[in-house]
Write a protein that holds these residues in place. Structure first.
Motif, mmCIF file in Angstrom:
data_model
loop_
_atom_site.group_PDB
_atom_site.id
_atom_site.type_symbol
_atom_site.label_atom_id
_atom_site.label_comp_id
_atom_site.label_asym_id
_atom_site.label_seq_id
_atom_site.Cartn_x
_atom_site.Cartn_y
_atom_site.Cartn_z
ATOM 1 N N ASN A 33 0.819 -1.209 0.000
ATOM 2 C CA ASN A 33 0.000 0.000 0.000
ATOM 3 C C ASN A 33 0.859 1.267 0.000
ATOM 4 N N TYR A 34 2.173 1.135 0.034
ATOM 5 C CA TYR A 34 3.080 2.264 -0.124
ATOM 6 C C TYR A 34 3.759 2.147 -1.494
ATOM 7 N N ALA A 35 4.476 3.191 -1.868
ATOM 8 C CA ALA A 35 5.305 3.132 -3.078
ATOM 9 C C ALA A 35 6.612 3.852 -2.753
ATOM 10 N N CYS A 36 7.353 3.332 -1.776
ATOM 11 C CA CYS A 36 8.541 4.032 -1.255
ATOM 12 C C CYS A 36 9.550 4.304 -2.371
ATOM 13 N N THR A 37 10.178 5.465 -2.278
ATOM 14 C CA THR A 37 11.085 5.901 -3.358
ATOM 15 C C THR A 37 12.246 4.938 -3.564
ATOM 16 N N TYR A 38 12.687 4.267 -2.479
ATOM 17 C CA TYR A 38 13.817 3.351 -2.613
ATOM 18 C C TYR A 38 13.382 1.967 -3.071
ATOM 19 N N ILE A 47 7.715 -7.258 16.924
ATOM 20 C CA ILE A 47 7.282 -6.726 15.626
ATOM 21 C C ILE A 47 8.249 -5.627 15.182
ATOM 22 N N ASN A 48 8.570 -5.605 13.889
ATOM 23 C CA ASN A 48 9.393 -4.530 13.324
ATOM 24 C C ASN A 48 8.493 -3.643 12.464
ATOM 25 N N ILE A 49 8.562 -2.355 12.710
ATOM 26 C CA ILE A 49 7.709 -1.420 11.971
ATOM 27 C C ILE A 49 8.628 -0.452 11.221
ATOM 28 N N SER A 50 8.386 -0.310 9.934
ATOM 29 C CA SER A 50 9.246 0.560 9.125
ATOM 30 C C SER A 50 8.738 1.995 9.194
ATOM 31 N N LEU A 51 9.650 2.906 9.485
ATOM 32 C CA LEU A 51 9.264 4.319 9.611
ATOM 33 C C LEU A 51 10.500 5.168 9.320
ATOM 34 N N ASP A 52 10.439 5.986 8.293
ATOM 35 C CA ASP A 52 11.627 6.708 7.848
ATOM 36 C C ASP A 52 11.669 8.161 8.304
ATOM 37 N N ARG A 67 7.067 14.791 4.830
ATOM 38 C CA ARG A 67 8.198 13.985 4.338
ATOM 39 C C ARG A 67 7.778 12.516 4.225
ATOM 40 N N PHE A 68 6.964 12.107 5.222
ATOM 41 C CA PHE A 68 6.458 10.725 5.205
ATOM 42 C C PHE A 68 5.773 10.449 3.864
ATOM 43 N N ARG A 69 4.893 11.371 3.473
ATOM 44 C CA ARG A 69 4.157 11.162 2.214
ATOM 45 C C ARG A 69 5.082 11.223 1.007
ATOM 46 N N SER A 70 6.136 12.045 1.104
ATOM 47 C CA SER A 70 7.012 12.153 -0.073
ATOM 48 C C SER A 70 7.930 10.934 -0.196
ATOM 49 N N ILE A 71 8.175 10.216 0.889
ATOM 50 C CA ILE A 71 8.999 8.997 0.790
ATOM 51 C C ILE A 71 8.117 7.774 0.510
#
Ligand code: SAM
Length: 321
Positions: free
Chosen positions: A22-27, A115-120, A126-130
């Motif tokens: 459900n995300y499309a992370c830039t990396y 649990i591991n949760i990804s958060l940049d 910025r969250f939305r832009s990544i």
């Protein structure tokens, strides 16, 4: 059990429930792309059968449920409670957290402990832009729910130069205040990063991370488990953090990971696109299935790199982080 000349065995299985995210992370994906489910993803019952046989034949002790985004898969609700009953030493999930508020009850009831949760970033824009989707407040709520349920939470952050390197210290403070271990993942040369130039401009090394933290905190390196991917550091009196330094300190020599993709392919190495179809195993009579699996595991083990991650066109979506 397969052991290679470096003494490596498969002990950790990464199970990708779906390639969709459900995300499309830039990396992770190039501009304009979205991660879709793979063609012909396995049914939950097929995945469970394969996990069971991998525990028995490959000697898997630890399982991580991943993706794509695992919480997006309808299989998640069936698979989590089932794998919790398989006698594994450890079960954990890697998620982007967007659906955690909806799944918190199920996760707490399953008895999952980690649990591991990804958060940049902790900055909503910025969250939305990544991530190019999702909502920061929902992820933060999910984190609180996991802590309230008594789970040990780790946060995964991928620091990128001029993108979110200024978020290293705010995220570290956020984690230290809550007893969460923050794990920095060095940017890996996967998928489109390989030739877009983005990798070179955005790579932020372990030393860069340590220099940033060193401006504010004293820390000391501590021992990590022999097959741990993370270098661990203690901040005396405050907590700890880790760095998964794929580039700076490659851990291929002690890698015990095996990956099963959502469409039933077995991968021995994140840095190698070779994979093996596990669907045969589901259809063969038991003695033949076991013999075939031994062959596949040998091939998968031979695919492991000896020294370091070489970069690979395969994107992490197929095989999980
Ligand atoms: N969707 C889930 C999530 O976001 O945690 C699980 C899958 S995701 C591929 C697993 C982890 O891989 C995430 O922490 C993500 O940040 C990381 N990741 C993806 N691509 C990466 C890359 N090129 N370099 C470093 N880490 C990456």
């Amino acid at each position: 059990m397969i052991v290679d000349r470096l003494g490596r065995q498969f002990r950790n299985l990464r199970l990708s429930l779906t390639a969709a995210c459900n995300y499309a992370c830039t990396y992770c994906v190039p501009d304009g792309k979205r991660l879709q489910a793979a063609a012909e993803e396995l049914e939950a019952s097929e995945m469970l059968k394969l996990v069971d046989v991998l525990i028995a034949v490959a000697g898997i002790e630890k399982l991580r449920i991943t993706g794509g985004e695992p919480l997006l898969s309808p299989k998640f609700d069936e698979i989590l409670p089932e794998v919790m009953q398989m006698g594994l030493k450890d079960v954990s999930i890697t998620t982007n957290g967007q659906l955690l508020p909806r799944k918190a009850g199920l996760i707490a009831d399953s008895g999952l402990e980690r649990i591991n949760i990804s958060l940049d970033t902790l900055d909503a824009d910025r969250f939305r832009s990544i991530a190019r989707s999702g909502d920061l407040a929902t992820v933060l709520k999910g984190i609180e729910l996991m802590l309230d349920a008594g789970l040990k939470v780790k946060i995964n952050m991928v620091p990128m130069r001029h993108r979110n390197d200024d978020q290293i210290l705010p995220l570290l403070e956020y984690c230290l205040e809550r007893g969460i271990e923050l794990r920095f993942i060095e940017l890996m040369q996967m998928g489109h990063l390989q030739d877009s130039g983005l990798y070179t401009t955005q790579y932020f090394s372990m030393q860069d991370i340590l220099d940033t933290i060193g401006e504010v905190h004293d820390f000391a390196r501590t021992d990590a488990a022999f097959d741990s991917t993370a270098a661990r550091f203690d901040i005396p009196g405050s907590g700890a953090f880790g760095i998964i330094a794929n580039e700076s300190e490659p851990f291929c020599r002690t890698c015990t990971r095996l990956r099963l993709s959502s469409n039933g392919r077995l991968y021995g190495c994140l840095s190698n696109s070779k994979s093996y179809d596990m669907r045969d195993i589901l259809n063969l009579p038991e003695p033949l299935a076991l013999a075939r699996l031994q062959q596949l595991l040998k091939s998968a083990m031979a695919d492991k790199q000896t020294v370091s991650f070489q970069g690979e066109v395969t994107v992490m979506k197929f095989i999980g982080g």
